[in-house]
Design an enzyme around this catalytic site. Structure first.
Site, PDB file in Angstrom:
ATOM      1  N   GLU A 147       0.557  -1.244  -0.126  1.00 30.91           N
ATOM      2  CA  GLU A 147      -0.034   0.107  -0.013  1.00 30.91           C
ATOM      3  C   GLU A 147       0.539   1.455   0.099  1.00 30.91           C
ATOM      4  O   GLU A 147       0.936   2.559   0.297  1.00 30.91           O
ATOM      5  CB  GLU A 147      -0.837  -0.198   1.559  1.00 30.91           C
ATOM      6  CG  GLU A 147      -1.890  -1.283   1.171  1.00 30.91           C
ATOM      7  CD  GLU A 147      -2.975  -1.418   2.319  1.00 30.91           C
ATOM      8  OE1 GLU A 147      -2.783  -0.070   3.286  1.00 30.91           O
ATOM      9  OE2 GLU A 147      -4.096  -2.043   2.340  1.00 30.91           O
ATOM     10  N   GLU A 198      -5.830  -8.409  -0.421  1.00 33.06           N
ATOM     11  CA  GLU A 198      -5.997  -7.830   0.808  1.00 33.06           C
ATOM     12  C   GLU A 198      -7.634  -7.416   0.957  1.00 33.06           C
ATOM     13  O   GLU A 198      -7.782  -6.545  -0.374  1.00 33.06           O
ATOM     14  CB  GLU A 198      -5.298  -6.713   1.576  1.00 33.06           C
ATOM     15  CG  GLU A 198      -4.093  -6.759   2.364  1.00 33.06           C
ATOM     16  CD  GLU A 198      -3.863  -5.832   3.191  1.00 33.06           C
ATOM     17  OE1 GLU A 198      -4.388  -4.880   3.318  1.00 33.06           O
ATOM     18  OE2 GLU A 198      -2.272  -5.569   3.602  1.00 33.06           O
TER      19      GLU A 198
END
Length: 338
Positions: free
Chosen positions: A159, A270
């Site tokens: 991320e 995710e």
């Protein structure tokens, strides 16, 4: 580059990725889980192993292997494996990590996930004069260590955020080149910036991940884009309330179409949901959408299991031998599921 012409030199990875290259009888995307804890207490660096953080072991992995999951994503912290940028990897830490990865050997693919959000010691890589070069050097050393282990996939960065998409693209290019220069043929998972959100992948025009990564190529021809997608109102995965199923499915469609149009593969690295009825409905709808896109989605890994979760609503580590409600949904979308 057509998915049908990809060459896989590693048998375990070839088997895992059949979902992306098969014809009329497409397999389901491979299923998996994140086993978190190696990245815990990131403000304490390096921290004390066994107190501030710990890596998962075979016992933690066992229930997910028994359920039929094929992928495990193992988060690590850059500052623990390489306390000083550009210097050698920390020997003691790498021995601990090697032991943990050996305990995951029942999985077909083990994703080594540098869980740093595009930062080192809290500073964004694009704000450091040697950030890009140091990032590439980290991956050069990790690739040298694991290039003979075909089960291990390289998750470049968890991320990244705050870094402009064109800048991040150049950093990803550098890391991929450094990996391939070692001779490593391992699968590489390439994230975008902006938390690599599926919902925002195509947004932002020339500054979007879609624009920045158009034409991306891997010299080793063994990569996928890693995207994440949560189910709460702000897509961050911090709330116990979820959007409805139709909204959950819609969030991932533009990224799916981008992958298909550009003949790329995607990995949903995710996603997660609390155990209430609304969230379970949204979770089901999201995975149904991924399954319908099995021509481009190679697999997924739920967030999260792991040994140290306490009252985290998305935790699916079994307690007392009992699975969490989310597992009943996940099992519907695993090989052999209903």
């Amino acid at each position: 580059m057509s998915a049908g012409r990809l060459l896989f030199r590693d048998a375990p990875l070839a088997a895992l990725l059949l979902c992306a290259v098969s014809g009329a009888a497409q397999a389901r995307p491979a299923s998996g889980v994140n086993l978190a804890s190696g990245e815990f207490n990131s403000k304490r660096k390096p921290g004390v192993y066994g107190k501030d953080y710990i890596y998962p072991d075979a016992k933690v992995a066992a229930p997910f292997l028994a359920s039929g999951m094929k992928i495990v994503r193992v988060p690590i912290l850059w500052e623990r494996v390489q306390p000083v940028m550009g210097q050698p990897l920390a020997p003691d830490e790498m021995r601990r990590l090697d032991k943990a990865l050996a305990g995951m050997s029942g999985f077909q693919t083990i994703v080594l996930d540098v869980h740093n959000y595009g930062k080192f010691n809290g500073q964004r890589l694009d704000q450091m004069p040697d950030g890009a070069a140091s990032f590439a050097e980290l991956w050069r050393q990790l690739a040298e260590r694991y290039k003979g282990q075909g089960k291990i996939a390289f998750g470049l960065m968890n991320e990244p955020n705050g870094i402009p998409a064109p800048t991040w693209r150049k950093m990803a290019d550098g890391a991929v080149a450094a990996i391939r220069d070692t001779g490593a043929r391992n699968l590489i998972l390439v994230p975008g910036t902006s938390w690599t959100g599926a919902h925002s992948w195509t947004k932002g025009g020339a500054n979007s991940n879609a624009a920045a990564f158009a034409g991306f190529r891997d010299p080793g021809k063994n990569f996928a884009f890693e995207l994440h997608q949560y189910l709460d109102s702000d897509n961050m995965g911090t709330k116990e309330q979820c959007v409805d199923g139709a909204t959950a499915a819609a969030r991932i469609r533009p990224a799916t179409e981008w992958l298909r149009k550009n003949r790329y593969r995607g990995f949903l690295g995710e996603f997660g949901a609390a155990s209430n009825a609304d969230c379970l409905e949204a979770l089901n709808a999201l995975l149904r959408q991924v399954e319908q896109g099995s021509d481009v989605w190679m697999g997924w890994a739920y967030w999260a299991g792991g040994p140290w979760w306490k009252r985290y609503p998305m935790n699916i580590q079994p307690e007392g031998g009992q699975h969490k409600p989310q597992m009943a949904v996940l099992e519907r979308f695993m090989a052999g599921g209903r």
